[in-house]
Scaffold this motif. Structure first.
Motif, PDB file in Angstrom:
ATOM      1  N   UNK A  28       0.826  -1.209   0.000  1.00 49.25           N
ATOM      2  CA  UNK A  28       0.000   0.000   0.000  1.00 49.25           C
ATOM      3  C   UNK A  28       0.860   1.259   0.000  1.00 49.25           C
ATOM      4  N   UNK A  29       2.144   1.135   0.354  1.00 45.39           N
ATOM      5  CA  UNK A  29       3.035   2.295   0.356  1.00 45.39           C
ATOM      6  C   UNK A  29       3.491   2.674  -1.052  1.00 45.39           C
ATOM      7  N   UNK A  30       3.117   1.870  -2.050  1.00 50.61           N
ATOM      8  CA  UNK A  30       3.400   2.202  -3.450  1.00 50.61           C
ATOM      9  C   UNK A  30       2.119   2.649  -4.123  1.00 50.61           C
ATOM     10  N   UNK A  31       2.218   3.699  -4.943  1.00 55.67           N
ATOM     11  CA  UNK A  31       1.026   4.191  -5.618  1.00 55.67           C
ATOM     12  C   UNK A  31       0.535   3.171  -6.635  1.00 55.67           C
ATOM     13  N   UNK A  48      -6.404   4.972   2.318  1.00 57.75           N
ATOM     14  CA  UNK A  48      -6.002   4.166   3.468  1.00 57.75           C
ATOM     15  C   UNK A  48      -4.598   4.537   3.930  1.00 57.75           C
ATOM     16  N   UNK A  49      -3.657   4.652   3.011  1.00 60.24           N
ATOM     17  CA  UNK A  49      -2.271   4.937   3.383  1.00 60.24           C
ATOM     18  C   UNK A  49      -2.126   6.314   4.028  1.00 60.24           C
ATOM     19  N   UNK A  50      -2.769   7.334   3.450  1.00 59.36           N
ATOM     20  CA  UNK A  50      -2.636   8.678   3.999  1.00 59.36           C
ATOM     21  C   UNK A  50      -3.314   8.808   5.354  1.00 59.36           C
ATOM     22  N   UNK A  51      -4.408   8.066   5.559  1.00 55.34           N
ATOM     23  CA  UNK A  51      -5.039   8.109   6.879  1.00 55.34           C
ATOM     24  C   UNK A  51      -4.149   7.434   7.913  1.00 55.34           C
ATOM     25  N   UNK A  52      -3.468   6.363   7.521  1.00 54.46           N
ATOM     26  CA  UNK A  52      -2.504   5.724   8.431  1.00 54.46           C
ATOM     27  C   UNK A  52      -1.382   6.687   8.789  1.00 54.46           C
ATOM     28  N   UNK A  53      -0.907   7.431   7.796  1.00 61.54           N
ATOM     29  CA  UNK A  53       0.169   8.390   8.053  1.00 61.54           C
ATOM     30  C   UNK A  53      -0.292   9.505   8.991  1.00 61.54           C
ATOM     31  N   UNK A  74       8.438   6.338   0.243  1.00 60.45           N
ATOM     32  CA  UNK A  74       7.205   5.836  -0.358  1.00 60.45           C
ATOM     33  C   UNK A  74       6.665   6.873  -1.329  1.00 60.45           C
ATOM     34  N   UNK A  75       5.822   6.451  -2.232  1.00 59.12           N
ATOM     35  CA  UNK A  75       5.447   7.320  -3.354  1.00 59.12           C
ATOM     36  C   UNK A  75       3.941   7.411  -3.578  1.00 59.12           C
ATOM     37  N   UNK A  76       3.159   7.196  -2.537  1.00 62.14           N
ATOM     38  CA  UNK A  76       1.710   7.258  -2.676  1.00 62.14           C
ATOM     39  C   UNK A  76       1.271   8.710  -2.889  1.00 62.14           C
ATOM     40  N   UNK A  77       0.509   8.948  -3.956  1.00 56.86           N
ATOM     41  CA  UNK A  77       0.014  10.282  -4.241  1.00 56.86           C
ATOM     42  C   UNK A  77      -1.176  10.610  -3.346  1.00 56.86           C
ATOM     43  N   UNK A  78      -1.481  11.902  -3.238  1.00 53.89           N
ATOM     44  CA  UNK A  78      -2.639  12.314  -2.453  1.00 53.89           C
ATOM     45  C   UNK A  78      -3.934  11.800  -3.087  1.00 53.89           C
ATOM     46  N   UNK A  79      -4.934  11.478  -2.270  1.00 50.70           N
ATOM     47  CA  UNK A  79      -6.238  11.092  -2.829  1.00 50.70           C
ATOM     48  C   UNK A  79      -6.822  12.226  -3.670  1.00 50.70           C
ATOM     49  N   UNK A  80      -7.778  11.874  -4.532  1.00 48.11           N
ATOM     50  CA  UNK A  80      -8.412  12.860  -5.393  1.00 48.11           C
ATOM     51  C   UNK A  80      -9.478  13.638  -4.634  1.00 48.11           C
ATOM     52  N   UNK A  81      -9.693  14.874  -5.040  1.00 51.23           N
ATOM     53  CA  UNK A  81     -10.755  15.697  -4.467  1.00 51.23           C
ATOM     54  C   UNK A  81     -12.047  15.412  -5.229  1.00 51.23           C
ATOM     55  N   UNK A  82     -12.689  14.310  -4.874  1.00 54.10           N
ATOM     56  CA  UNK A  82     -13.899  13.858  -5.566  1.00 54.10           C
ATOM     57  C   UNK A  82     -14.914  13.362  -4.541  1.00 54.10           C
TER      58      UNK A  82
END
Length: 381
Positions: A28-31, A48-53, A74-82
């Protein structure tokens, strides 16, 4: 998040370690875009990853440490504003929904993720992220101020310009954002103030103004009728360092009008945040009550608070509460017959200092910024 105040921080920190390591094991730490996953699965993993962070960061702040995962590559991008209903059943497997312009139900989570991401990106050239960057003496003042300006500009552009002031969540977002940037600026000024040779009258004025502004944000947050339903969210994070700055300056101020404005603000602060009067629940509340009484008597002896009959109701209330604490402590100590706990200290409530008398008023609050134990006022119980 509901467990933050129900379980010990140490326990949650250990459990969070397991959750993050299991997340890394699942990748999950990879986009998801790098792993060839569908947009829907990619978005789920990002949230999920950003909430864990974010949760990991909250626990780290309480423990006074920096989470190791924030330094990792890690390289997970921010969630979308949707909105969730932007996903439709007939949507192509490898097409993301177009992000909305303005605020969505995700914006209130994205705000915290954005602040975290900006700080992480800002420190990527140093190879690490540290929560104390605003007080780090090795980082030049102009560099810190440039980052705060950049962060504030981003918050204004992405979030705050779309806030509707009559919507409670929008109002809360505005207050939190303004308080956050104000906290960063206040910390920079306070760090300089701890070194006596670097402080002038103008600097102290800027520090006092920033500190009073933080207390005013706290008053509004705890007193505005539109925010009553969000008291569960605003009970934490009281700006104790700003409170101490205002109290120190109140005792040093020689201008009667300025001094009276400060005491009016302190009265409003306690009226809005009545939990500050529960002295036995937090050591800082007890010591703050003692210092307010001492500072008032110091100001009174200098003649900067008007006639003795103008004594704020706040001071009278705190004197009464302190006397109650003193009596309760004496009764508890008497009941325990002087027994000690396993730390070697007497059991029962922490005993406040004797209440100050008029003839001892002048030296009672002879404190300056370098004399204060800031680690105590910054601690999170």
């Amino acid at each position: 998040m509901v467990s933050v105040d129900r379980l010990s921080t140490q326990s949650l920190w250990a459990l969070m370690g397991l959750a993050i390591r299991n997340g890394e094991k699942l990748g999950i730490h990879r986009d998801g875009t790098f792993l060839g996953l569908s947009p829907l699965e990619t978005e789920d993993r990002r949230r999920l990853w950003w909430q864990l962070q974010y949760f990991d960061l909250i626990l780290a702040i309480r423990l006074g440490i920096t989470p190791l995962t924030l330094m990792a590559d890690w390289d997970v991008k921010l969630p979308l504003n949707i909105e969730d209903d932007d996903w439709t059943p007939d949507m192509e497997n490898f097409k993301f929904p177009e992000e909305r312009k303005g605020l969505t139900s995700m914006s209130y989570c994205l705000f915290t993720y954005y602040v975290l991401d900006q700080q992480r990106q800002y420190h990527v050239d140093k190879g690490q992220f540290e929560l104390s960057w605003s007080t780090n003496q090795s980082v030049p003042k102009h560099t810190k101020e440039a980052f705060i300006d950049q962060l504030e500009d981003g918050l204004n552009r992405i979030f705050l310009q779309y806030c509707d002031p009559i919507k409670p969540l929008d109002m809360l977002l505005q207050l939190i954002a303004r308080a956050l940037t104000c906290v960063f600026r206040q910390r920079i000024l306070l760090t300089i103030s701890e070194h006596p040779g670097h402080v002038d009258h103008e600097h102290r004025g800027l520090l006092l103004a920033a500190s009073m502004q933080l207390l005013e944000y706290s008053v509004i947050t705890h007193s505005h009728r539109l925010l009553k339903d969000f008291e569960w969210f605003t009970t934490k994070g009281f700006p104790w360092p700003a409170f101490m700055v205002v109290l120190v300056e109140a005792s040093h101020e020689n201008d009667m009008d300025k001094c009276q404005r400060i005491w009016s603000l302190l009265s409003d602060l306690y009226a809005a945040n009545t939990s500050l009067l529960e002295l036995t629940e937090d050591r800082r509340r007890l010591h703050a009550a003692e210092l307010i009484v001492a500072a008032w008597k110091t100001c009174q002896s200098k003649g900067t608070v008007g006639q003795p009959s103008q004594k704020p109701e706040l001071v009278t209330t705190l004197e009464s509460r302190l006397a109650e604490c003193l009596n309760m402590s004496a009764q508890r100590l008497g009941a325990n017959d002087g027994h000690k706990d396993n730390t070697g200290e007497a059991t029962g409530l922490e005993t406040p200092q004797n209440l100050p008398v008029e003839q001892d008023a002048t030296p009672l609050f002879d404190l300056d910024f370098q004399d204060i134990d800031w680690s105590f006022w910054n601690s999170i119980d």
